[in-house]
Design a protein around this motif. Structure first.
Motif, short mmCIF file in Angstrom:
data_model
loop_
_atom_site.label_atom_id
_atom_site.label_comp_id
_atom_site.label_asym_id
_atom_site.label_seq_id
_atom_site.Cartn_x
_atom_site.Cartn_y
_atom_site.Cartn_z
N GLN A 123 0.83 -1.21 0.00
CA GLN A 123 0.00 0.00 0.00
C GLN A 123 0.86 1.25 0.00
O GLN A 123 0.56 2.22 -0.69
CB GLN A 123 -0.93 0.00 1.21
CG GLN A 123 -2.16 -0.89 1.04
CD GLN A 123 -3.26 -0.57 2.04
OE1 GLN A 123 -3.43 0.58 2.45
NE2 GLN A 123 -4.02 -1.58 2.43
N ALA A 124 1.94 1.24 0.78
CA ALA A 124 2.83 2.40 0.84
C ALA A 124 3.49 2.63 -0.52
O ALA A 124 3.57 3.77 -1.01
CB ALA A 124 3.89 2.19 1.92
N GLY A 125 3.96 1.54 -1.14
CA GLY A 125 4.60 1.66 -2.45
C GLY A 125 3.63 2.09 -3.52
O GLY A 125 3.96 2.87 -4.42
N MET A 126 2.39 1.61 -3.43
CA MET A 126 1.37 1.96 -4.40
C MET A 126 1.00 3.44 -4.29
O MET A 126 0.86 4.15 -5.30
CB MET A 126 0.13 1.09 -4.18
CG MET A 126 -0.95 1.25 -5.22
SD MET A 126 -2.29 0.04 -4.96
CE MET A 126 -1.49 -1.45 -5.56
N ALA A 127 0.86 3.92 -3.06
CA ALA A 127 0.57 5.34 -2.85
C ALA A 127 1.71 6.21 -3.36
O ALA A 127 1.49 7.27 -3.95
CB ALA A 127 0.33 5.60 -1.37
N LYS A 128 2.93 5.74 -3.18
CA LYS A 128 4.11 6.49 -3.67
C LYS A 128 4.10 6.58 -5.18
O LYS A 128 4.45 7.61 -5.76
CB LYS A 128 5.39 5.80 -3.17
CG LYS A 128 6.65 6.59 -3.47
CD LYS A 128 7.86 5.91 -2.85
CE LYS A 128 9.13 6.72 -3.14
NZ LYS A 128 10.33 6.07 -2.55
N GLU A 129 3.70 5.48 -5.85
CA GLU A 129 3.63 5.50 -7.31
C GLU A 129 2.56 6.47 -7.79
O GLU A 129 2.74 7.18 -8.78
CB GLU A 129 3.33 4.09 -7.84
CG GLU A 129 4.48 3.11 -7.69
CD GLU A 129 5.68 3.48 -8.53
OE1 GLU A 129 5.52 4.15 -9.57
OE2 GLU A 129 6.81 3.13 -8.12
#
Length: 225
Positions: free
Chosen positions: A106-112
């Motif tokens: 989720q953190a990586g997806m939000a960053k993308e």
């Protein structure tokens, strides 16, 4: 005095000992171990489709893939429930983010999503929303219903992210997606002449036409950049 030749030993071995054959159990155990090691060290990449190969040759980063825009925004042809399901699948399947060795979180997806907003520019958000974030993504994923969370920045940027990934991987549009496009006034709108046409199938029901007209009015009320 003549030499006395030693008598040849008939039992003397002149050939090497043969290697004992492994038992069936030993052979099976070894082959399984070799297979596991081969799987762990294998670097063979899955074969790309022709469409994916062409895209990945043209673009080195999936984030650079351009999408069709209307009035500075990407039209969303999937409802919130479809976007939510696709994003959740990326997380549960633990797929790899293209160009990295990191799995989707989720953190990586939000960053993308934040990176896409930075590259493409912010759009007008609902109420006090200020763009995609881990918090807005988490809230969006917990919603339900076709348009539950449709006012969230995570819906819009989640759709953009998924669309770029689809093109990067050479994925085809679903039948539902093609139908959504064919029923959208955006595909039949001509900005230069300000003329637009609705699909013939929509004239049986005025609701899609009226909703599209309402969207157009909202867009043209925005100040020009």
């Amino acid at each position: 005095m003549p030499k006395v030749l030693a008598k040849k030993d008939d039992n003397a071995r002149v050939s090497p000992y043969t290697k004992p054959k492994p038992t069936k159990r030993q052979t099976s155990s070894k082959s399984n171990a070799d297979k596991e090691n081969a799987d762990a060290t294998s670097t063979t990449k899955p074969k790309l489709s022709k469409a994916a190969a062409e895209v990945q040759t043209k673009y080195s980063d999936f984030r650079d893939i351009p999408l069709d825009e209307f009035a500075g925004e990407v039209p969303c042809y999937d409802d919130a429930s479809i976007v939510r399901r696709k994003l959740s699948k990326l997380l549960t399947d633990k797929q790899i983010i293209p160009g990295t060795n990191k799995k989707w979180t989720q953190a990586g997806m939000a960053k993308e999503m934040e990176e896409l907003e930075h590259r493409m520019g912010a759009v007008e958000y609902h109420k006090n929303s200020v763009g995609p974030s881990p918090r807005s993504l988490g809230t969006f994923l917990k919603k339900n219903g076709k348009m539950g969370g449709g006012d969230s920045p995570a819906y819009y940027w989640g759709y953009v992210l998924l669309e770029k990934l689809r093109i990067w991987e050479g994925g085809k549009k679903t039948k539902a997606r093609e139908e959504a496009e064919s029923q959208s006034v955006f595909t039949l709108f001509f900005p230069r002449t300000l003329r637009f046409f609705s699909c013939a199938s929509q004239w049986n029901s005025p609701a899609p036409v009226l909703s599209n007209l309402f969207l157009l009015i909202q867009i043209f009320q925005r100040p020009c950049p």
